[in-house]
Enzyme design. Structure first.
Site, PDB file in Angstrom:
ATOM      1  N   PHE A 248       0.918  -1.276   0.163  1.00  0.00           N
ATOM      2  CA  PHE A 248      -0.041  -0.016   0.101  1.00  0.00           C
ATOM      3  C   PHE A 248       0.754   1.315  -0.059  1.00  0.00           C
ATOM      4  O   PHE A 248       0.354   2.166  -0.359  1.00  0.00           O
ATOM      5  CB  PHE A 248      -1.100  -0.065   1.135  1.00  0.00           C
ATOM      6  CG  PHE A 248      -0.657  -0.419   2.523  1.00  0.00           C
ATOM      7  CD1 PHE A 248       0.459   0.246   2.944  1.00  0.00           C
ATOM      8  CD2 PHE A 248      -1.605  -1.167   3.345  1.00  0.00           C
ATOM      9  CE1 PHE A 248       0.715  -0.067   4.377  1.00  0.00           C
ATOM     10  CE2 PHE A 248      -1.241  -1.419   4.485  1.00  0.00           C
ATOM     11  CZ  PHE A 248      -0.073  -1.052   5.217  1.00  0.00           C
ATOM     12  N   HIS A 266      -2.887   3.207  12.335  1.00  0.00           N
ATOM     13  CA  HIS A 266      -2.574   3.255  13.883  1.00  0.00           C
ATOM     14  C   HIS A 266      -0.877   2.488  13.732  1.00  0.00           C
ATOM     15  O   HIS A 266      -0.233   2.451  14.893  1.00  0.00           O
ATOM     16  CB  HIS A 266      -3.183   2.603  14.856  1.00  0.00           C
ATOM     17  CG  HIS A 266      -3.321   1.181  14.795  1.00  0.00           C
ATOM     18  ND1 HIS A 266      -3.865   0.698  16.035  1.00  0.00           N
ATOM     19  CD2 HIS A 266      -3.125   0.318  14.190  1.00  0.00           C
ATOM     20  CE1 HIS A 266      -3.915  -0.581  15.827  1.00  0.00           C
ATOM     21  NE2 HIS A 266      -3.705  -0.811  14.656  1.00  0.00           N
TER      22      HIS A 266
HETATM   23  C1  LIG Z   1      -2.913  -4.487  12.318  1.00  0.00           C
HETATM   24  S1  LIG Z   1      -3.226  -5.404  10.828  1.00  0.00           S
HETATM   25  C2  LIG Z   1      -4.860  -5.271  10.397  1.00  0.00           C
HETATM   26  C3  LIG Z   1      -5.729  -6.095   9.749  1.00  0.00           C
HETATM   27  C4  LIG Z   1      -7.068  -5.950   9.331  1.00  0.00           C
HETATM   28  N1  LIG Z   1      -7.353  -4.832   8.716  1.00  0.00           N
HETATM   29  C5  LIG Z   1      -7.754  -6.076  10.470  1.00  0.00           C
HETATM   30  O1  LIG Z   1      -8.578  -4.974  10.960  1.00  0.00           O
HETATM   31  O2  LIG Z   1      -8.075  -7.071  11.173  1.00  0.00           O
HETATM   32  C6  LIG Z   1      -2.390  -4.535   9.526  1.00  0.00           C
HETATM   33  C7  LIG Z   1      -2.344  -5.425   8.286  1.00  0.00           C
HETATM   34  O3  LIG Z   1      -1.638  -4.618   7.256  1.00  0.00           O
HETATM   35  C8  LIG Z   1      -0.857  -5.235   6.563  1.00  0.00           C
HETATM   36  N2  LIG Z   1       0.331  -4.840   5.772  1.00  0.00           N
HETATM   37  C9  LIG Z   1       1.498  -4.277   6.564  1.00  0.00           C
HETATM   38  N3  LIG Z   1       2.305  -3.473   5.459  1.00  0.00           N
HETATM   39  C10 LIG Z   1       1.388  -3.587   4.362  1.00  0.00           C
HETATM   40  C11 LIG Z   1       1.793  -2.984   3.210  1.00  0.00           C
HETATM   41  N4  LIG Z   1       3.050  -2.298   2.843  1.00  0.00           N
HETATM   42  N5  LIG Z   1       0.908  -3.264   2.219  1.00  0.00           N
HETATM   43  C12 LIG Z   1      -0.387  -3.759   2.282  1.00  0.00           C
HETATM   44  N6  LIG Z   1      -0.509  -4.401   3.617  1.00  0.00           N
HETATM   45  C13 LIG Z   1       0.217  -4.261   4.585  1.00  0.00           C
HETATM   46  C14 LIG Z   1      -0.553  -6.388   7.447  1.00  0.00           C
HETATM   47  O4  LIG Z   1      -0.183  -7.682   6.683  1.00  0.00           O
HETATM   48  C15 LIG Z   1      -1.501  -6.691   8.209  1.00  0.00           C
HETATM   49  O5  LIG Z   1      -2.628  -7.633   7.680  1.00  0.00           O
END
Ligand SMILES: C[S@@+](CC[C@H](N)C(=O)[O-])C[C@H]1O[C@@H](n2cnc3c(N)ncnc32)[C@H](O)[C@@H]1O
Length: 356
Positions: A248, A266
């Site tokens: 992202f 966050h």
């Molecule tokens: C704290 S989790 C939240 C997951 C979900 N949205 C929820 O509410 O349960 C953050 C998510 O962001 C994803 N993530 C981290 N870095 C990312 C990146 N550079 N691009 C896409 N997704 C990413 C992680 O793999 C993880 O699934």
């Protein structure tokens, strides 16, 4: 029986609820003593019960210590001591004949849609322990202690460690389950059009939203290694859900009417959160909307789960919990504005965001 396990003590220490119903904790001194003595062991006791799947074994019945010890391959006397401690906090219930689930222990049953089993396993994990143990160090450091302890960032580490990735993903899924009901109560998704959940994890959240809205279609977007896991578990998801891997920070696909960022901003510093928001803004059309689900910080001295979650961000990641004003400031810089702010029945606030 109380459903409230932990009340965060208010600053004056006297008017707040006790950490749990401990008759000893009636003075500030004893209240602190009880907190110091029990809270971390309470977490580990719940994690142990979750790992052993005791709540699954008990289910709807009363199960004897002998059966429970046999099934969990524990020493009966040691298991009895764990259950006695947990039952003193309303987690499991001891009777002459054996053990029953309570509303709290039943949340650890693995196959219920709102299970907290994954969250309980993560909170007692090695990574959480090592990072929290370094909290004082984190205060003096520039950057998360996780990176120093493990030699790489949390998400890079998860990319290389399938077991830890599985525990974290299931913790996030735990968190999503109750969030679905909260989101459906707070927002009418009927007119949301095509949905994209960015940083979705395993997709449980958007899948639940599609289950409740048969006319909607949606796509989840996460890192390629997470999407590879999604593919393996596709039969658990709504058939109208598609998925796409990516990063992202470099690109968010266009084509949705409603984007979702849930527990994503966050995780990141202001600079990084702004990058994500700008990618989101680029992908959105002029009438599009962005739904941000986060914990908004309350004012000084208010009991607040988010103030502790913020310390998880401090030790693990570059992120932080934010107030409404802090989100507003970030959104403005990304050419976005808060259209509505809706408090969900649970922990989250929903920011309905539109292009400026
Ligand atoms: C704290 S989790 C939240 C997951 C979900 N949205 C929820 O509410 O349960 C953050 C998510 O962001 C994803 N993530 C981290 N870095 C990312 C990146 N550079 N691009 C896409 N997704 C990413 C992680 O793999 C993880 O699934």
């Amino acid at each position: 029986m109380s459903d409230t396990l932990v009340n965060f003590p208010a600053a004056n220490g006297l008017s707040a609820g006790q950490p749990f119903s401990d008759p000893m904790a009636s003075t500030p001194r004893n209240q602190l003593l009880a907190l110091l003595g029990m809270q971390s062991l309470l977490v580990h006791s719940v994690t142990a019960a979750a790992r052993l799947k005791l709540a699954d074994m008990i289910g709807e019945q009363t199960l004897s210590l002998t059966s429970l010890a046999q099934q969990s391959q524990c020493q009966p006397e040691s298991l009895r001591r764990l259950l006695r401690a947990l039952a003193s906090c309303g987690i499991f219930f001891e009777t002459e004949a054996g053990y029953r689930n309570t509303p709290l222990s039943a949340m650890l049953v693995t196959d219920r849609p709102d299970s907290l089993h994954g969250w309980a396993c993560f909170m007692g994990s090695e990574q959480v322990n090592r990072c929290f143990e370094q909290l004082d160090v984190a205060l003096a450091e520039d950057g998360p202690v996780f990176d120093k302890l493990y030699g790489q960032s949390f998400f890079d580490y998860l990319g290389q460690q399938p077991e830890a990735r599985g525990v974290f993903a299931s913790a996030m899924t735990s968190y999503s389950a109750s969030g679905i009901e909260d989101a459906l109560a707070a927002f009418d998704f009927n007119q949301a059009g095509k949905l994209f959940d960015i940083g979705s994890g395993l997709g449980k959240f958007l899948s639940g939203i599609l289950d409740a809205n048969p006319q909607l279609e949606g796509t989840i977007f996460d890192l390629p290694e997470v999407i590879a896991e999604v593919e393996k578990q596709a039969d658990r998801l709504n058939p109208r859900l598609a998925w796409q891997g990516g990063n992202f920070f470099s690109h968010i696909p266009a084509g949705a009417d409603t984007y979702i960022l849930r527990h994503v901003l966050h995780d990141w510093s202001d600079e990084q959160a702004l990058l994500i928001l700008r990618q989101c803004r680029k992908a959105m059309h002029a009438d599009g909307q962005l739904l941000i689900f986060e914990h908004l910080l309350t004012g000084r001295n208010q009991p607040d789960y988010a103030k502790f979650l913020d310390l998880v961000m401090l030790t693990f990641l570059t992120g932080r919990e934010r107030s409404e004003a802090e989100y507003q400031c970030l959104l403005e810089q990304a050419d976005l504005r808060i259209d509505r702010l809706i408090k969900t029945p649970g922990f989250h606030t929903l920011l309905v965001v539109k292009p400026r």
